[in-house]
Design an enzyme around this catalytic site. Sequence first.
Site, PDB file in Angstrom:
ATOM      1  N   ALA A  67     -11.714   5.840  -0.191  1.00 28.74           N
ATOM      2  CA  ALA A  67     -10.808   4.694  -0.314  1.00 28.74           C
ATOM      3  C   ALA A  67      -9.901   4.623   0.905  1.00 28.74           C
ATOM      4  O   ALA A  67      -9.637   5.638   1.557  1.00 28.74           O
ATOM      5  CB  ALA A  67      -9.971   4.803  -1.588  1.00 28.74           C
ATOM      6  N   ASP A  68      -9.438   3.419   1.199  1.00 35.72           N
ATOM      7  CA  ASP A  68      -8.479   3.211   2.282  1.00 35.72           C
ATOM      8  C   ASP A  68      -7.634   2.002   1.930  1.00 35.72           C
ATOM      9  O   ASP A  68      -8.142   1.045   1.331  1.00 35.72           O
ATOM     10  CB  ASP A  68      -9.187   2.987   3.623  1.00 35.72           C
ATOM     11  N   THR A  69      -6.361   2.048   2.297  1.00 35.03           N
ATOM     12  CA  THR A  69      -5.431   0.965   1.979  1.00 35.03           C
ATOM     13  C   THR A  69      -4.753   0.480   3.247  1.00 35.03           C
ATOM     14  O   THR A  69      -4.356   1.290   4.094  1.00 35.03           O
ATOM     15  CB  THR A  69      -4.364   1.457   0.976  1.00 35.03           C
ATOM     16  N   THR A 103      -7.108  -2.460  -0.812  1.00 32.44           N
ATOM     17  CA  THR A 103      -7.674  -1.116  -0.889  1.00 32.44           C
ATOM     18  C   THR A 103      -9.184  -1.270  -0.912  1.00 32.44           C
ATOM     19  O   THR A 103      -9.739  -1.887  -1.830  1.00 32.44           O
ATOM     20  CB  THR A 103      -7.187  -0.343  -2.122  1.00 32.44           C
ATOM     21  N   GLY A 104      -9.815  -0.739   0.125  1.00 34.44           N
ATOM     22  CA  GLY A 104     -11.264  -0.713   0.182  1.00 34.44           C
ATOM     23  C   GLY A 104     -11.756   0.534  -0.527  1.00 34.44           C
ATOM     24  O   GLY A 104     -11.064   1.557  -0.543  1.00 34.44           O
TER      25      GLY A 104
END
Length: 186
Positions: A67-69, A103-104
């Site tokens: 995840a990444d934001t 968020t990916g």
Amino acid sequence: MKLILASKSPRRRELLSALGVEFEIIPAVGNEVVDESLSPKEIVMSIAKAKAYEIFNKHQDSAVIGADTIVVLGNEILQKPADDNEEYSMLTKLSGKTHVVYTGYAFLSAQKQVFGADESLVTFNELPEETKQAYVKSGLGLDKAGGYGIQDGYGLVKETKGSYNNIVGFPTEVFERLLKEFGFKS
């Protein structure tokens, strides 16, 4: 099959734990490369994919979550601030305005790969000088996209639309469904 969270974020760890599944933490260590030609949603998805694949390639018998934001104000992406001055600048830019938090996520196993991005809106209060200075001095925002954490208080946020947990950095509503799809929850 074991579940791996490819993140060192304490917030993601807490939110995934709250979903009632057992998992291991193996943080991805690769650089977060941003391709400026992509949309913000595509950027967070590509970074989440890269994190998940970095760990999945070494643990192909497991399921891996990446995840990444990011925080986006207008056309500007506000990532993690490099220092107090950059964090203060970000808070000043966000003051009184509405921004988007993306968020990916990537959820990978040998049988299935799912990628996506969740989106929430955050409107900041008009931030007085003393609030910005106190928050920067707290050190709480240095490891967070946009230089702040919604969960930190300080009266930063006026209102939100969308998933609160997405703003924290892990859209639990999405992962509740994906954990069922991948067989980790009934």
